[in-house]
Motif scaffolding. Structure first.
Motif, PDB file in Angstrom:
ATOM      1  N   GLY A  43      35.209  20.244 -31.637  1.00  0.00           N
ATOM      2  CA  GLY A  43      34.359  19.265 -30.978  1.00  0.00           C
ATOM      3  C   GLY A  43      34.427  19.290 -29.463  1.00  0.00           C
ATOM      4  O   GLY A  43      34.235  18.261 -28.812  1.00  0.00           O
TER       5      GLY A  43
ATOM      6  N   TYR B 159      37.514  14.521 -39.767  1.00  0.00           N
ATOM      7  CA  TYR B 159      36.381  15.271 -39.226  1.00  0.00           C
ATOM      8  C   TYR B 159      36.722  16.225 -38.078  1.00  0.00           C
ATOM      9  O   TYR B 159      35.875  17.021 -37.697  1.00  0.00           O
ATOM     10  CB  TYR B 159      35.290  14.296 -38.780  1.00  0.00           C
ATOM     11  N   TYR B 160      37.919  16.154 -37.536  1.00  0.00           N
ATOM     12  CA  TYR B 160      38.338  17.120 -36.519  1.00  0.00           C
ATOM     13  C   TYR B 160      39.384  18.067 -37.115  1.00  0.00           C
ATOM     14  O   TYR B 160      39.140  19.272 -37.215  1.00  0.00           O
ATOM     15  CB  TYR B 160      38.846  16.402 -35.265  1.00  0.00           C
TER      16      TYR B 160
ATOM     17  N   CYS C  62      29.697  12.424 -37.343  1.00  0.00           N
ATOM     18  CA  CYS C  62      30.624  13.509 -37.681  1.00  0.00           C
ATOM     19  C   CYS C  62      30.173  14.236 -38.936  1.00  0.00           C
ATOM     20  O   CYS C  62      30.259  15.468 -39.019  1.00  0.00           O
ATOM     21  CB  CYS C  62      32.039  12.966 -37.875  1.00  0.00           C
TER      22      CYS C  62
ATOM     23  N   VAL D 201      30.592  12.784 -30.635  1.00  0.00           N
ATOM     24  CA  VAL D 201      31.507  11.716 -31.049  1.00  0.00           C
ATOM     25  C   VAL D 201      32.749  11.709 -30.172  1.00  0.00           C
ATOM     26  O   VAL D 201      33.280  10.638 -29.833  1.00  0.00           O
ATOM     27  CB  VAL D 201      31.867  11.866 -32.541  1.00  0.00           C
TER      28      VAL D 201
ATOM     29  N   LEU E 190      38.812   9.267 -38.164  1.00  0.00           N
ATOM     30  CA  LEU E 190      37.838  10.240 -37.681  1.00  0.00           C
ATOM     31  C   LEU E 190      38.503  11.557 -37.298  1.00  0.00           C
ATOM     32  O   LEU E 190      38.010  12.640 -37.651  1.00  0.00           O
ATOM     33  CB  LEU E 190      37.082   9.664 -36.480  1.00  0.00           C
TER      34      LEU E 190
ATOM     35  N   ASN F 256      37.177  21.229 -36.752  1.00  0.00           N
ATOM     36  CA  ASN F 256      36.072  21.196 -35.790  1.00  0.00           C
ATOM     37  C   ASN F 256      36.637  20.705 -34.463  1.00  0.00           C
ATOM     38  O   ASN F 256      36.978  19.532 -34.322  1.00  0.00           O
ATOM     39  CB  ASN F 256      34.950  20.283 -36.281  1.00  0.00           C
TER      40      ASN F 256
ATOM     41  N   GLU G 185      28.231  16.347 -35.482  1.00  0.00           N
ATOM     42  CA  GLU G 185      28.099  15.982 -34.070  1.00  0.00           C
ATOM     43  C   GLU G 185      29.448  15.630 -33.430  1.00  0.00           C
ATOM     44  O   GLU G 185      29.557  14.711 -32.622  1.00  0.00           O
ATOM     45  CB  GLU G 185      27.134  14.795 -33.943  1.00  0.00           C
ATOM     46  N   GLN G 186      30.495  16.395 -33.751  1.00  0.00           N
ATOM     47  CA  GLN G 186      31.819  16.105 -33.206  1.00  0.00           C
ATOM     48  C   GLN G 186      31.876  16.134 -31.682  1.00  0.00           C
ATOM     49  O   GLN G 186      32.576  15.291 -31.082  1.00  0.00           O
ATOM     50  CB  GLN G 186      32.860  17.055 -33.807  1.00  0.00           C
TER      51      GLN G 186
ATOM     52  N   LEU H 124      30.091   6.484 -36.066  1.00  0.00           N
ATOM     53  CA  LEU H 124      30.665   7.763 -35.650  1.00  0.00           C
ATOM     54  C   LEU H 124      30.991   8.642 -36.854  1.00  0.00           C
ATOM     55  O   LEU H 124      30.908   9.867 -36.768  1.00  0.00           O
ATOM     56  CB  LEU H 124      31.901   7.523 -34.789  1.00  0.00           C
ATOM     57  N   GLU H 125      31.328   8.021 -37.989  1.00  0.00           N
ATOM     58  CA  GLU H 125      31.539   8.831 -39.191  1.00  0.00           C
ATOM     59  C   GLU H 125      30.242   9.515 -39.603  1.00  0.00           C
ATOM     60  O   GLU H 125      30.237  10.697 -39.983  1.00  0.00           O
ATOM     61  CB  GLU H 125      32.071   7.986 -40.349  1.00  0.00           C
TER      62      GLU H 125
END
Length: 730
Positions: free
Chosen positions: A652, A631-632, A564, A572, A627, A650, A568-569, A560-561
């Motif tokens: 997502g 990444y968010y 991301c 994910v 995550l 993000n 691709e949030q 998933l990392e």
């Protein structure tokens, strides 16, 4: 340009100046217990890891355990303006010398006359770590003290070593034991009493439910009689009731006519406890003593999705349970310091606690001492995770101390790895090696596995970085050349243009046709692929249902990392809700070692051929913390210690989110919706990056257009920014 010998002389002079400075320079120093660098961590790790039991039997680790040095000499030089009374404590037998002359007995107080003096304390302790605590008006045991285990090389407790060849910077030998009564050997985690959530009676006793996964000691109140009480522990009710196959149990011998409380002797993981007293033994009620590490949760996350919020909360609780003296794998089993598990805990820690002492203790305990005779935990990939953990520690904290401390041990461990390369310059499993990768049926470990070469390459890059920090130019050049050559060899050997992916392995000189996710997803966030290759791997591997799926949270973390990192949030987010949400729907109160949605009922608890072998509270299950923070909320350091950093929110697919990410100097707060961004930083210089359909605005700030709807603006320390925009998604 300063000549090397002059530079070394200046460094030596600076050390001497610090040691010989007058009283005011010492007045601000905090006295603390000190020891030989790394010895306490190794000793404490031995204590913790040997508490594991299975069905009442002692269950030791699978690898070599090192020990502390039993005899240590501590010293420091002083230049006092006036005589000073000094308090002295030691862990072990000790003698004291002042200016080379031994003092009678083992004094706990002494007077150091005015003028220049040297104080020596030599301590012997076979059972615990030799340590000293010294406190006067200006004299204090701290990082300026020198220590040696009689190898004739003096290492100061804050990281310097000196011998006839000069000065080399190393590491510290202290923690936070700043009270003379707080003996390092007596350290214990904190505890607090907790009540049971419910109690149900059975024909043989009681089943106690504490409401969720927990860890600690069971307390029986009003216990009396003569006989035995059996306690069967379960992370599930089914396990607690399975008296013949549950993983952990305890038996208390009772012989008392008066009612009294009784506490189990070993802490254990459980939610349910099946308590079965023999005839003639009774008790009034049951509670527990919850045992925990007092880490402070600084990371935060909330969003428009209630299930995602619950996932974050349960992940944080899972991480809390597995953060103990060290970062361990799981609280039921193994309760050991596995390097692969700990590496993920480090990353989650940087987004939840930012507790660097636990990171450093874990790195020390894992590495042990020279000579190197096997991989860490006997697993090749776990050796490489150890190197990568040091790389990340520097990136997130900016603190060179742990590198100064561990660099010689990094060199010897890397020398061991380099010596085990085959004729092709690659690594494959040799006698005594465990090639782990992941728990997956049918996963081949034969030959030269591409995943291992990838981690090896990253470890060489780590060595080059650390060599530069240690001013080891020759080492840096060597490690970087080896990394560059290995990276080229990896792609020449494993990249299959027709499959648009790295193949899994090479056996007997021939690349296999098998494609797995492991090397491919790591190559993305390692930055080893070109943009074109990244897109190829995304389609041909990560989003390809024909490639074997991953069922452990351990490798879902990296899968998933990678997605991301490719933006691709939204995908994910759905995967997190499906995978971790699936465990919640089955009643999970902490996240598991492995989850396969195709299993039914009690099948979920089985692993390793045992009906309840699976850990239902495993550190690697807490990856949504990392995550969502990185990444968010989109916060990550660009240079060591967040001197510069980026915030790239993000959503997502979320309607809104808000949270905080801890850094060395404070927390970075982020809030995002499709129309507004709020950011406040407490460290360094930040860059906010975002995408907008229309021209954004922010009062008092300059926003730079980067093209294609992308914008950037600088963030100053301590200031809150409110950006009005229209979110642009893919």
């Amino acid at each position: 340009m300063i000549k090397p010998y002059l530079k070394q002389a200046l460094a030596t002079a600076a050390v001497l100046l610090a040691l010989l400075s007058p009283a005011p320079a010492f007045a601000q120093r905090q006295a603390t217990w000190i020891w030989y660098p790394g010895d306490y961590e190794i000793w404490l790790g031995n204590q913790m890891q040997n508490r594991r039991t299975e069905r009442g039997s002692f269950f030791p680790v699978f690898w070599r355990m090192d020990s502390h040095y039993a005899l240590i000499d501590f010293h420091q030089d002083f230049d006092l303006k006036q005589a000073e009374e000094v308090e002295l404590r030691a862990e072990g037998q000790y003698n004291v010398k002042l200016d080379g002359k031994p003092l009678t007995g083992a004094p706990q107080r002494l007077t150091v006359p005015a003028g220049k003096h040297r104080l020596n304390i030599k301590v012997y302790n076979q059972a615990q770590v030799p340590a000293v605590f010294v406190r006067g008006k200006t004299i204090a045991s701290d990082g300026a003290w020198l220590v040696t285990f009689e190898d004739k090389e003096w290492i100061d407790a804050s990281g310097k070593t000196s011998d006839q060849s000069g000065t080399t910077w190393l590491t510290a030998g202290s923690w936070n034991f700043n009270d003379p009564q707080a003996l390092p050997s007596a350290f214990k985690l904190k505890t607090e009493p907790q009540r049971a959530a419910s109690v149900s009676c059975t024909p043989t006793g009681q089943v106690v439910d504490f409401g969720r996964e927990t860890f600690g000691y069971v307390r029986l109140h009003g216990l009396r009689g003569k006989g035995q009480v059996a306690l069967y522990f379960g992370e599930s009710r089914e396990e607690a009731m399975a008296t013949e196959t549950c993983e952990t149990l305890d038996r208390l011998d009772v012989d008392q006519t008066q009612k009294a409380d009784r506490l189990t002797t070993l802490s254990k993981a459980f939610r349910y406890v099946n308590i079965r007293p023999e005839a003639g033994v009774s008790f009034d009620s049951v509670s527990m003593l919850y045992e925990f590490s007092p880490v402070v949760q600084r990371g935060k996350f909330r969003s428009s999705d209630d299930q995602l919020n619950q996932i974050w909360d349960v992940a944080a609780y899972t991480m809390h349970l597995n953060t103990r003296e060290f970062f361990i794998d799981g609280i039921k089993r193994d309760r050991w310091i596995w390097s692969g598990d700990a590496y993920q805990s480090y990353l989650m820690n940087y987004y939840l606690y930012f507790d660097t002492p636990t990171v450093n203790r874990t790195l020390f305990a894992q590495r042990g001492k020279d000579p190197v005779t096997s991989h860490i935990n006997t697993i090749m990939d776990y050796t490489f995770y150890w190197f990568m953990g040091i790389y990340d520690a520097y990136q997130y904290t900016g603190d060179k101390k742990v590198i100064q401390q561990l660099y010689p041990r990094m060199q010897s461990l890397m020398a061991y790895c380099l010596a085990r390369r085959n004729a092709n310059g690659l690594l494959e499993g040799l006698a005594g090696d465990w090639i782990f990768i992941d728990w997956a049926d049918g996963l081949s470990k034969k030959g030269e596995v591409s995943f291992e070469q990838l981690l090896f390459c990253r470890s060489l890059e780590t060595m080059a970085l650390c060599a530069n920090l240690m001013e080891d130019q020759a080492g840096a050049a060597q490690y970087q050349q080896l990394a560059t050559e290995l990276k080229a060899k990896i792609f020449a050997t494993y990249w299959d243009a027709s499959k648009q992916a790295l193949v899994h392995s090479r056996v007997n000189g021939q690349p296999t046709a098998n494609v797995t996710r492991y090397a491919n997803m790591f190559s993305i966030f390692f930055g080893y692929l070109s943009p074109e290759q990244q897109q190829q791997v995304k389609q041909s591997v990560l989003l390809n249902p024909e490639v074997a799926k991953i069922t452990t949270p351990y490798m879902r973390f990296y899968e998933l990392e990678a997605l991301c990192a490719l933006g691709e949030q939204p995908y994910v987010l759905k995967e997190m809700k499906s995978y971790w949400g699936g465990m919640l729907q089955l009643g999970a109160t902490s996240f598991w070692e492995e989850y396969d949605p195709s299993k039914q009922g009690a099948e979920h608890y089985a692993m390793y051929g045992r009906p309840f072998g699976k850990s239902l509270c495993h550190a690697w299950g807490a990856s949504p913390i990392y995550l969502l923070g990185k990444y968010y909320l989109g916060v990550k350091p660009l240079t060591p210690g967040y001197a510069t950093y980026v915030v790239e929110p993000n959503l997502g697919g979320l309607q809104w989110m808000e949270g905080a990410v801890p850094t060395p100097q404070g927390d970075i707060a982020v809030a995002a919706s499709p129309k507004q961004l709020k950011v406040k930083g407490a460290v360094g210089t930040g860059t906010l990056r975002f995408r907008s359909r229309s021209k954004p605005s922010c009062k008092g700030a300059k926003i730079r257009a980067k093209g294609n709807g992308q914008y950037e603006m600088q963030l100053e320390k301590g200031r809150e920014y409110v950006v009005t925009y229209q979110a642009l998604t893919k």
